[in-house]
Design an enzyme around this catalytic site. Structure first.
Site, PDB file in Angstrom:
ATOM      1  N   VAL A  46       5.545   2.842  -0.253  1.00 27.96           N
ATOM      2  CA  VAL A  46       6.978   2.573   0.013  1.00 27.96           C
ATOM      3  C   VAL A  46       7.797   3.407   0.863  1.00 27.96           C
ATOM      4  O   VAL A  46       8.611   3.236   1.601  1.00 27.96           O
ATOM      5  CB  VAL A  46       7.611   2.773  -1.629  1.00 27.96           C
ATOM      6  CG1 VAL A  46       9.136   2.744  -1.441  1.00 27.96           C
ATOM      7  CG2 VAL A  46       7.003   1.652  -2.380  1.00 27.96           C
ATOM      8  N   CYS A  47       7.142   4.834   0.850  1.00 30.44           N
ATOM      9  CA  CYS A  47       7.588   5.821   2.126  1.00 30.44           C
ATOM     10  C   CYS A  47       7.842   5.349   3.232  1.00 30.44           C
ATOM     11  O   CYS A  47       8.943   5.544   3.858  1.00 30.44           O
ATOM     12  CB  CYS A  47       6.729   6.992   1.754  1.00 30.44           C
ATOM     13  SG  CYS A  47       6.740   7.744   0.187  1.00 30.44           S
ATOM     14  N   PRO A  48       6.821   4.797   3.932  1.00 31.46           N
ATOM     15  CA  PRO A  48       7.109   4.436   5.186  1.00 31.46           C
ATOM     16  C   PRO A  48       8.201   3.335   5.652  1.00 31.46           C
ATOM     17  O   PRO A  48       8.796   3.445   6.444  1.00 31.46           O
ATOM     18  CB  PRO A  48       5.926   3.855   5.821  1.00 31.46           C
ATOM     19  CG  PRO A  48       4.927   3.563   4.425  1.00 31.46           C
ATOM     20  CD  PRO A  48       5.385   4.405   3.488  1.00 31.46           C
TER      21      PRO A  48
END
Length: 187
Positions: A46-48
Site C-alpha cells: 500500500v505504501c508505494p
C-alpha cells in the site's frame, strides 16, 4: 491525548532527498507549512501507492507554500534503495526521512511498538511548528493525497482569517462561518 495544537517535539534524523543524504530536524518544520506522512515500511504494498499519490499532489502543495516529508522506521539508505528500484518511488521529489531509532514515530504517537513500524499518519504543521491536523489510518487503509490538499487549504484559511471557521466539505472560495451566540442552534 491529541497532538493537535502541540508543537513538534525535537528530533534529528537522516533523510534521502533528490539523490543526496541530508540532515533533518523539527526546525525544518518552521517558517513554512509542512505535511508529514508516516507509513509502515519501504518495499511494501500500500505504501508505494500512497507515496506516489502524494508525489502527484506535490507541485500543488509546494505552490501552497508547503513542504512534504515522508517518514518510516527504515533507514535513509533503504529509502535510497527503494527510490532506485521502484518506478512509483523513483518519481518522489520530496524528503524521505529515516527513523530507525523510532524517535520521530514516538514523538508523533504513531509507532506500533511490537512491530517497530509506524501507523499511516498524516500531519499538517503550521509555520510555527504546531500540528494543525492529524489523520491516522490502519495499515490496510491507504490515504488520498487530494484530501491533504483540501485540509491544508482550510488550515491556511483559518490561520489567515481569525474568527472564521471552515464547515464540512468547505472548498476554497466557499462560505465560512463566524462562530457567535447568534449561530447557536441555527445551523
Amino acid at each position: 491525548m491529541s497532538l493537535v495544537g502541540k508543537e513538534v517535539l525535537p528530533f534529528n534524523a537522516k533523510a534521502f532527498h533528490k539523490g543526496e543524504f541530508i540532515d533533518v530536524s523539527e526546525q525544518n518544520f518552521k517558517g513554512k507549512w509542512s505535511v508529514v506522512c508516516f507509513y509502515p515500511a519501504d518495499f511494501t504494498f500500500v505504501c508505494p501507492t500512497e507515496l506516489e499519490d502524494l508525489q502527484n499532489e506535490y507541485a500543488t502543495l509546494k505552490e501552497m507554500g508547503a513542504e512534504v516529508y515522508s517518514v518510516s522506521t527504515d533507514t535513509h539508505f533503504t529509502h535510497k534503495a527503494w527510490h532506485d528500484n521502484s518506478e512509483a518511488i523513483g518519481k518522489i521529489e520530496y524528503v524521505m526521512i529515516g527513523d530507525p531509532s523510532h524517535v520521530i514515530s514516538r514523538n508523533f504517537d504513531v509507532l506500533i511498538e511490537e512491530e517497530g513500524v509506524a501507523d499511516r499518519g498524516t500531519f499538517i504543521i503550521d509555520p510555527d511548528g504546531v500540528i494543525q491536523t492529524v489523520e491516522i489510518n490502519a495499515g490496510g487503509i491507504g490515504r488520498d493525497a487530494s484530501q491533504v490538499v483540501s485540509k491544508l487549504k482550510a488550515a491556511q484559511y483559518v490561520r489567515n482569517n481569525p474568527g472564521e471557521v471552515c464547515p464540512a466539505k468547505w472548498e476554497e472560495g466557499g462560505e465560512t462561518l463566524k462562530p457567535s451566540l447568534d449561530l447557536v442552534g441555527k445551523i
